[in-house]
Write a protein that holds these residues in place. Structure first.
Motif, PDB file in Angstrom:
ATOM      1  N   ASP A  60     -15.280  -6.121   3.648  1.00 56.71           N
ATOM      2  CA  ASP A  60     -13.991  -5.445   3.581  1.00 56.71           C
ATOM      3  C   ASP A  60     -14.041  -4.215   4.480  1.00 56.71           C
ATOM      4  OD1 ASP A  60     -13.022  -7.281   1.776  1.00 56.71           O
ATOM      5  OD2 ASP A  60     -13.649  -6.116   0.023  1.00 56.71           O
ATOM      6  N   LEU A  61     -13.074  -4.131   5.391  1.00 57.83           N
ATOM      7  CA  LEU A  61     -13.087  -3.034   6.352  1.00 57.83           C
ATOM      8  C   LEU A  61     -12.641  -1.739   5.680  1.00 57.83           C
ATOM      9  CD1 LEU A  61     -11.549  -4.867   9.435  1.00 57.83           C
ATOM     10  CD2 LEU A  61     -13.955  -4.540   8.850  1.00 57.83           C
ATOM     11  N   GLN A  62     -13.447  -0.689   5.856  1.00 57.94           N
ATOM     12  CA  GLN A  62     -13.160   0.612   5.261  1.00 57.94           C
ATOM     13  C   GLN A  62     -12.494   1.530   6.288  1.00 57.94           C
ATOM     14  OE1 GLN A  62     -13.703   1.196   1.937  1.00 57.94           O
ATOM     15  NE2 GLN A  62     -14.139  -1.008   2.009  1.00 57.94           N
ATOM     16  N   ALA A  67      -4.708   4.003  -3.081  1.00 54.21           N
ATOM     17  CA  ALA A  67      -5.379   3.342  -4.202  1.00 54.21           C
ATOM     18  C   ALA A  67      -6.596   2.553  -3.753  1.00 54.21           C
ATOM     19  CB  ALA A  67      -4.389   2.436  -4.934  1.00 54.21           C
ATOM     20  N   ALA A  68      -6.529   1.953  -2.553  1.00 58.19           N
ATOM     21  CA  ALA A  68      -7.638   1.117  -2.087  1.00 58.19           C
ATOM     22  C   ALA A  68      -8.794   1.942  -1.545  1.00 58.19           C
ATOM     23  CB  ALA A  68      -7.141   0.144  -1.028  1.00 58.19           C
ATOM     24  N   HIS A  69      -8.492   3.104  -0.964  1.00 61.10           N
ATOM     25  CA  HIS A  69      -9.531   3.865  -0.272  1.00 61.10           C
ATOM     26  C   HIS A  69      -9.800   5.227  -0.894  1.00 61.10           C
ATOM     27  CE1 HIS A  69      -9.318   0.754   2.717  1.00 61.10           C
ATOM     28  NE2 HIS A  69      -8.063   1.021   2.981  1.00 61.10           N
ATOM     29  N   GLY A  70      -9.033   5.593  -1.937  1.00 60.79           N
ATOM     30  CA  GLY A  70      -9.281   6.858  -2.609  1.00 60.79           C
ATOM     31  C   GLY A  70      -8.751   8.049  -1.832  1.00 60.79           C
ATOM     32  N   SER A  71      -9.428   9.180  -2.008  1.00 54.33           N
ATOM     33  CA  SER A  71      -8.988  10.437  -1.396  1.00 54.33           C
ATOM     34  C   SER A  71      -9.574  10.597  -0.002  1.00 54.33           C
ATOM     35  CB  SER A  71      -9.421  11.624  -2.270  1.00 54.33           C
ATOM     36  OG  SER A  71      -8.813  11.561  -3.541  1.00 54.33           O
ATOM     37  N   SER A 114       0.834  -1.198   0.000  1.00 46.56           N
ATOM     38  CA  SER A 114       0.000   0.000   0.000  1.00 46.56           C
ATOM     39  C   SER A 114       0.868   1.247   0.000  1.00 46.56           C
ATOM     40  CB  SER A 114      -0.935   0.020   1.211  1.00 46.56           C
ATOM     41  OG  SER A 114      -0.202   0.101   2.409  1.00 46.56           O
ATOM     42  N   GLU A 115       0.367   2.270  -0.658  1.00 49.71           N
ATOM     43  CA  GLU A 115       1.064   3.552  -0.746  1.00 49.71           C
ATOM     44  C   GLU A 115       0.085   4.658  -0.383  1.00 49.71           C
ATOM     45  OE1 GLU A 115       2.342   3.667  -4.757  1.00 49.71           O
ATOM     46  OE2 GLU A 115       3.903   2.144  -4.511  1.00 49.71           O
ATOM     47  N   ILE A 116       0.570   5.605   0.381  1.00 47.67           N
ATOM     48  CA  ILE A 116      -0.240   6.775   0.726  1.00 47.67           C
ATOM     49  C   ILE A 116       0.555   8.027   0.353  1.00 47.67           C
ATOM     50  CG2 ILE A 116      -1.379   8.067   2.565  1.00 47.67           C
ATOM     51  CD1 ILE A 116      -1.819   5.521   4.072  1.00 47.67           C
ATOM     52  N   TYR A 117      -0.049   8.864  -0.485  1.00 48.31           N
ATOM     53  CA  TYR A 117       0.550  10.135  -0.883  1.00 48.31           C
ATOM     54  C   TYR A 117      -0.175  11.248  -0.130  1.00 48.31           C
ATOM     55  CZ  TYR A 117       2.178   7.225  -4.770  1.00 48.31           C
ATOM     56  OH  TYR A 117       2.745   6.226  -5.529  1.00 48.31           O
ATOM     57  N   SER A 118       0.591  12.167   0.426  1.00 47.01           N
ATOM     58  CA  SER A 118      -0.019  13.169   1.302  1.00 47.01           C
ATOM     59  C   SER A 118       0.532  14.559   1.017  1.00 47.01           C
ATOM     60  CB  SER A 118       0.243  12.829   2.774  1.00 47.01           C
ATOM     61  OG  SER A 118      -0.105  11.498   3.065  1.00 47.01           O
ATOM     62  N   ALA A 119      -0.302  15.544   1.259  1.00 44.36           N
ATOM     63  CA  ALA A 119       0.102  16.948   1.241  1.00 44.36           C
ATOM     64  C   ALA A 119      -0.694  17.662   2.321  1.00 44.36           C
ATOM     65  CB  ALA A 119      -0.150  17.585  -0.123  1.00 44.36           C
ATOM     66  N   PHE A 131      -8.409   9.968  10.529  1.00 44.08           N
ATOM     67  CA  PHE A 131      -8.740   8.765   9.773  1.00 44.08           C
ATOM     68  C   PHE A 131      -7.737   7.685  10.117  1.00 44.08           C
ATOM     69  CE2 PHE A 131      -5.388  10.380   7.111  1.00 44.08           C
ATOM     70  CZ  PHE A 131      -4.823   9.265   6.509  1.00 44.08           C
ATOM     71  N   ARG A 132      -8.146   6.435   9.873  1.00 47.19           N
ATOM     72  CA  ARG A 132      -7.263   5.305  10.172  1.00 47.19           C
ATOM     73  C   ARG A 132      -7.519   4.192   9.175  1.00 47.19           C
ATOM     74  NH1 ARG A 132      -6.908   0.675  13.899  1.00 47.19           N
ATOM     75  NH2 ARG A 132      -9.150   0.865  14.262  1.00 47.19           N
ATOM     76  N   VAL A 133      -6.425   3.733   8.545  1.00 44.73           N
ATOM     77  CA  VAL A 133      -6.463   2.551   7.695  1.00 44.73           C
ATOM     78  C   VAL A 133      -6.092   1.362   8.558  1.00 44.73           C
ATOM     79  CG1 VAL A 133      -5.517   1.431   5.650  1.00 44.73           C
ATOM     80  CG2 VAL A 133      -5.878   3.902   5.670  1.00 44.73           C
ATOM     81  N   VAL A 134      -6.907   0.323   8.565  1.00 39.53           N
ATOM     82  CA  VAL A 134      -6.827  -0.725   9.576  1.00 39.53           C
ATOM     83  C   VAL A 134      -6.015  -1.925   9.103  1.00 39.53           C
ATOM     84  CG1 VAL A 134      -8.186  -2.320  10.979  1.00 39.53           C
ATOM     85  CG2 VAL A 134      -9.018  -0.007  10.520  1.00 39.53           C
TER      86      VAL A 134
END
Length: 753
Positions: free
Chosen positions: A512-514, A458-462, A429-434, A488-491
């Motif tokens: 699928d856990l969101q 990519a899995a959870h969008g913006s 998984s990749e997370i891009y942040s600003a 927010f939290r990705v589990v």
């Protein structure tokens, strides 16, 4: 010749006269950092001194008698003490000063990622000093935080004794842990991130309560614990802190400062903890405390650049071997079904860096690399997991006019794999942040902070997380702060919830856990009282409200033999009130007392209930009293935890559904007469409380951990039998407090300047 004889006679008489007098010497420091140019005075005399570049002072040729010694230094709270000077004796004493206003003028960085004085910060930040950590010596930061208001170490399993830190009643995975502002804890590290950090390396710990995802991203939903390490040039050459308990737990912390070449200062620390004494005081044939052997190696390098810009590297490696289970278990039973045991091997490394770019603008590059491998068995179930995390962040700190702006961009890559059915393929998984933050100062009394973060996965969008803070400071002794933020939290389910792997409950995933989303509102008021002859009192009051949508919900109630995970079809909220009082006196007494009240509620499928493991209230205290004439310090620390709802295994389960309030109290005596050496001893858990009080047992079916004699009906429910009258399966998750009773401890601290 005659003149020479007279001179020798004069010197001899003067020497003899001086020998009949006494002297005093020692060091003045704060949190183990030496204080330069501190002033010392014996009241109503001309005897004075000032500390040198090493923090050392000396006053000689003092007439025999009783005196009052005062010590003062800029930015520190003055202190007075009574001393007794005797003939031909050098009184040695080391003096510890507290920061003026009890750290209210301390510079903090965690709330805004920028160095700001605590009283000027629009975000409330609580400081836990190295001195506080000494008041109740522990082998992990996890245990050390048990007496901090609003924080509670939660024991999640009665067998392996793993746990996490809850902030303001929220589960441990909602707490982000950082070292020097760099994230180190997520997923697998949630359980182990606070183990093995040598306390000799810690300068202070900063705590932010409330959503901090705008600056720190996922996991910072409930709050932030930022461990600030010491600067190599500000510590002694060698430090040692060693203690052991009557349970035969032994902890060793060693620190060493050196230079590499002409431009690099290095700080190296080693922590070793061992416990190999199985004890079963509650007579369930299971270890009350897991057997542990842990080693951690820590290093910090500061590179002295000609530009004076910052460049530092921090690294840590941890290896731990722990097991808990039936008393007759050994490693030959590992993974089998003859004798039950939970055995966990952990190997973890962390590399963190901060580099200030060689340009005119104030820009920083921060990065971290983390690897975590776990090999564990829970009875005859094997859990193998591996995690790799790479993180990079670029910050631009810019000030103009009345604006203080922080701009940043970040990238996080995570690799995760385990052998459970929930992870069929390795996860990349990749997370891009600003993110952007602007603190606007309207006047000396008012300011506001605006922040916004954008994350893409990519899995959870913006994902967008805003933040707002307002500060009103009507006087130098009052400050009112209002904060609002989202989180927010990705589990990563199994790595964060180890109790799902322990026991016989079946884990059910309904969907699928969101990602979770939270909204947090916090109101904080801070007031300082200057007492004429009794020191300073700081009063802090807070109230907060946190609301969750899409929260991950572990349902223990639908089927007692299952843990059913799903996003909430409803909401979860928690309201809280807290107060904290610090009192620092000029006569050797320091006290901190805090209290919190929690009102949590969860709604799922139109049913409302109180979530598990959330206490209704808590009280914490830490009281220190110094007796200089005895070279003695006394520390009394403790907490009271209110009742909480606990997971039962059905209507016939005889254990209490709600725990009784309980208290853990400790006392410590520290002797400081010997130069550079402290000897300390005391008692932990004075009241000898353990969670089996008021319960027939803690671990369900401890006599049958593989459920060999449990009978089920056609629907999968347990059938009561003569051997199993309460219709239970093996389950060690009825855990909410430490299993250790009263124990003595003895230790020493030594340093070489």
């Amino acid at each position: 010749m005659k003149k020479i004889h007279l001179l020798l006679l004069f010197l001899t008489l003067n020497f003899g006269y001086s020998q009949e007098k006494g002297s005093i010497s020692g060091f003045v420091s704060s949190n183990e950092s030496k204080i330069i140019a501190a002033r010392l005075l014996l009241i109503k005399t001309d005897y004075t001194a000032q500390t040198d570049s090493l923090g050392h002072f000396s006053i000689e040729n003092i007439e025999e008698g009783k005196y009052k010694l005062t010590i003062s230094a800029e930015d520190y709270l003055s202190q007075s003490m009574n001393i007794i000077i005797k003939k031909n004796e050098n009184l040695t004493i080391d003096i510890e000063l507290s920061t003026d206003q009890n750290q209210l003028n301390e510079v903090v960085i965690s709330g805004t990622l920028k160095p700001v004085k605590r009283l000027e910060n629009p975000v409330p930040v609580e400081i836990i000093t190295a001195t506080f950590l000494k008041q109740n010596p522990t082998s992990t930061v996890f245990d050390a935080l048990q007496n901090v208001n609003g924080l509670r170490p939660q024991n999640n399993c009665n067998v392996c004794n793993t746990g996490d830190i809850r902030i303001n009643g929220l589960d441990g995975p909602y707490t982000m842990v950082t070292i020097d502002g760099m994230p180190i804890v997520s997923a697998l590290g949630t359980v182990y991130g606070l183990s093995g950090i040598p306390t000799s390396m810690i300068d202070r710990i900063e705590v932010v309560k409330g959503a901090a995802s705008t600056l720190y991203g996922s996991e910072a939903v409930g709050g932030l614990i930022n461990i600030i390490t010491k600067r190599p040039q500000a510590v002694p050459v060698f430090t040692a802190d060693i203690f052991s308990t009557s349970w035969l737990e032994t902890n060793i912390d060693l620190g060493y400062r050196t230079t590499i070449g002409k431009k690099t200062d290095a700080l190296i620390g080693v922590n070793y903890f061992t416990y190999n004494n199985p004890i079963d005081n509650n007579n369930d044939n299971f270890t009350d405390l897991s057997i542990q052997n842990r080693v951690s190696i820590f290093s910090k390098l500061n590179f002295n650049r000609e530009s004076k810009k910052e460049f530092s590297l921090v690294s840590r490696y941890l290896y731990e071997d722990r097991w808990g289970g039936e008393m007759q278990w050994n490693k030959s039973f590992r993974g089998g079904s003859a004798v039950y045991g939970e055995s966990i091997y952990t190997s973890r490394y962390e590399v963190l860096g901060k580099y200030e770019l060689p340009i005119k603008e104030k820009m920083y590059l921060q990065f971290s690399l983390i690897g975590h491998d776990q090999n564990s068995v829970y009875g005859n179930s094997t859990f193998l997991a591996s995690q790799k995390i790479a993180f990079g962040q670029l910050l631009w700190d810019k000030n103009w006019n009345n604006h203080s702006v922080l701009l940043g961009t970040a990238f996080r890559y995570q690799y995760y794999n385990d052998n459970t059915a929930a992870t069929i393929n390795a996860d990349h998984s990749e997370i891009y942040s600003a993110f952007a933050q602007d603190e606007i100062k309207f006047s000396d009394k008012t300011s506001a902070l605006l922040g916004l973060r954008y994350d893409y996965n990519a899995a959870h969008g913006s994902i967008i997380t805003p933040r707002f803070a307002f500060k009103y400071k009507p006087s130098t002794n009052d400050i009112l702060r209002l904060n609002f933020g989202t989180g927010f939290r990705v589990v990563n389910l199994f790595t964060e919830d180890h109790q799902a792997l322990s026991g016989a409950r079946t884990v059910i995933l309904l969907a699928d856990l969101q990602p979770e989303t939270s909204y947090n509102l916090n109101l904080n008021y801070l007031k300082k009282y200057n007492l004429t002859n009794a020191g300073v009192i700081n009063l802090e009051l807070s109230s907060w409200y946190t609301y969750f949508t899409n929260k991950i919900f572990a349902n223990y109630d639908i089927n007692p033999n299952q843990i059913i995970y799903d996003n909430l079809n409803g909401y979860s909220r928690i309201f809280g009130l807290s107060s904290n009082v610090d009192w620092i006196t000029p006569f050797g007494l320091k006290a901190t007392v805090g209290a919190s009240y929690l009102d949590p509620l969860t709604k799922q499928n139109n049913q409302k209930f109180v979530p598990l493991f959330t206490e209704k209230f808590s009280v914490n205290w830490a009281i220190n009293y110094e007796i200089p004439s005895w070279f003695l310090a006394i520390d009394y620390t403790g907490n009271v935890t209110g009742s909480m709802r606990l997971p039962l295994l059905g209507a016939l389960d005889p254990r209490r559904e709600n725990s009784l309030p309980f208290s853990i109290q400790n006392i410590q005596f520290t002797f400081k007469k010997i130069h550079n050496l402290e000897i300390y001893s005391g008692v932990k858990n004075l009241l000898n409380w353990t969670p089996n009080r008021g319960n027939p047992f803690l671990i369900a079916r401890a006599n049958d951990p593989f459920d060999k004699n449990v009978q089920f009906d056609n629907t999968g429910n347990v059938v009561p039998t003569a051997d199993n009258p309460y219709a239970l399966t093996f389950d060690p998750t009825y855990a909410y407090g430490p299993n250790q009773g009263r124990r003595m401890f003895l230790g020493l601290r030594y340093h070489i300047d």
